[in-house]
Write an enzyme that holds these catalytic residues in place. Structure first.
Site, short mmCIF file in Angstrom:
data_model
loop_
_atom_site.label_atom_id
_atom_site.label_comp_id
_atom_site.label_asym_id
_atom_site.label_seq_id
_atom_site.Cartn_x
_atom_site.Cartn_y
_atom_site.Cartn_z
N LEU A 37 0.85 -1.19 0.00
CA LEU A 37 0.00 0.00 0.00
C LEU A 37 0.88 1.24 0.00
O LEU A 37 1.89 1.30 0.71
CB LEU A 37 -0.89 0.03 1.24
N ASP A 38 0.52 2.25 -0.79
CA ASP A 38 1.25 3.51 -0.82
C ASP A 38 1.14 4.21 0.53
O ASP A 38 0.17 3.99 1.28
CB ASP A 38 0.69 4.42 -1.90
N PRO A 39 2.09 5.08 0.88
CA PRO A 39 2.03 5.80 2.16
C PRO A 39 0.73 6.57 2.37
O PRO A 39 0.22 6.62 3.50
CB PRO A 39 3.23 6.75 2.08
#
Length: 290
Positions: A37-39
């Site tokens: 998951l992206d930040p």
């Protein structure tokens, strides 16, 4: 300790940050995750603990998200983390036009992943190259979007649409936001993203890092059983004698031909096998019998 943790990833944390924190809290070396998951994304991040890291490759690929797309804006990263490269108010845009455009994103579609992504090209991750100023376009890939449902529409110079998206593995929601803006000729970027389901885990059942710390402190934490997220695979139960042979790496006779299967003896999960030509072939022995 072995099994899975259904983690609710916090905002501004990388998936690697989460693994490092879980490793420290549990004092466990073997920790891995499924589906980066992206930040700027939150939500379900499946974490494998101990020997369950060997099961990550067998988890189901389907995922679900709740996303907010902002139209009229385009960024370098296809989300709000990047620099704005174009901005054009589009107050005249209406929801019907957006819904019509979204219809073209359901089914098997061709998608170019964002330049800032974890995909590797010639052994190097795109986001590492992009941060050095080497923006390389990833190869086009075929992904599958199972459904898109519009949840809410907010008018304005830069209108936003909230949507629920169900999709297969490898689908970039940032790319859908970007490409929706291209189809509408407005530009588009991802403004918010929460993963609501991933690899057999759901958001309502997830734990935050604070939840995990609290449960560990009170001694009530129990990992999810290793075979729980594998229910998409059929199962086969072996006799004690056959189970022992199978765990020793031998093929055993079975009356099924299902492909990948969960393997059990009379009382416990033993691992993953392949059934073909009425033989059960070991793929991954999780719990050997001594």
């Amino acid at each position: 300790m072995q099994g899975f943790l259904n983690l609710n990833k916090p905002l501004d944390w990388t998936s690697h940050d989460c693994v490092a924190r879980v490793r420290k809290l549990l004092r466990l070396k073997r920790v891995g995750h499924a589906g980066t998951l992206d930040p700027l994304a939150t939500g379900v991040l499946p974490i494998a603990l101990g020997k369950a890291t060997r099961l990550l490759q067998y988890l189901p690929g389907e995922k679900a998200y709740q996303a907010t797309v902002r139209l009229g804006v385009q960024t370098t990263t296809d989300d709000l983390e990047g620099e704005v490269i174009s901005s054009q108010p589009c107050a005249g845009l209406d929801l019907m036009a957006v819904k019509t455009a979204l219809d073209g994103f359901v089914g098997k579609i061709e998608q170019i992943p964002p330049s800032f992504s974890a995909i590797q090209v010639e052994g190097k991750r795109l986001y590492d190259l992009a941060r050095k100023g080497e923006v390389i376009q990833a190869p086009t890939r075929t992904v599958e979007v199972l459904a898109i449902e519009v949840l809410e529409w907010r008018d304005g110079d830069f209108p936003e649409v909230d949507m629920a998206i169900a999709c297969g593995a490898g689908t970039y929601i940032r790319a859908i936001a970007r490409d929706l803006g291209i189809v509408l000729n407005t530009g588009g970027t991802l403004a918010a993203l929460t993963r609501t389901a991933s690899s057999g885990f759901n958001l309502p059942d997830s734990l935050t890092l604070d939840d995990l710390a609290s449960q560990l402190e009170t001694g009530i934490f129990q990992p999810v059983s290793p075979d729980t997220p594998l229910q998409h695979l059929p199962s086969v139960s072996l006799s004690t004698a056959s189970a022992k042979k199978w765990c020793q790496g031998q093929q055993v006779a079975v009356d099924i031909n299902f492909g990948l299967v969960r393997v059990y003896d009379e009382s416990r999960f033993l691992g993953i096998g392949t059934s073909q030509d009425n033989l059960l072939i070991p793929q991954m022995v999780f719990e050997p019998i001594s």
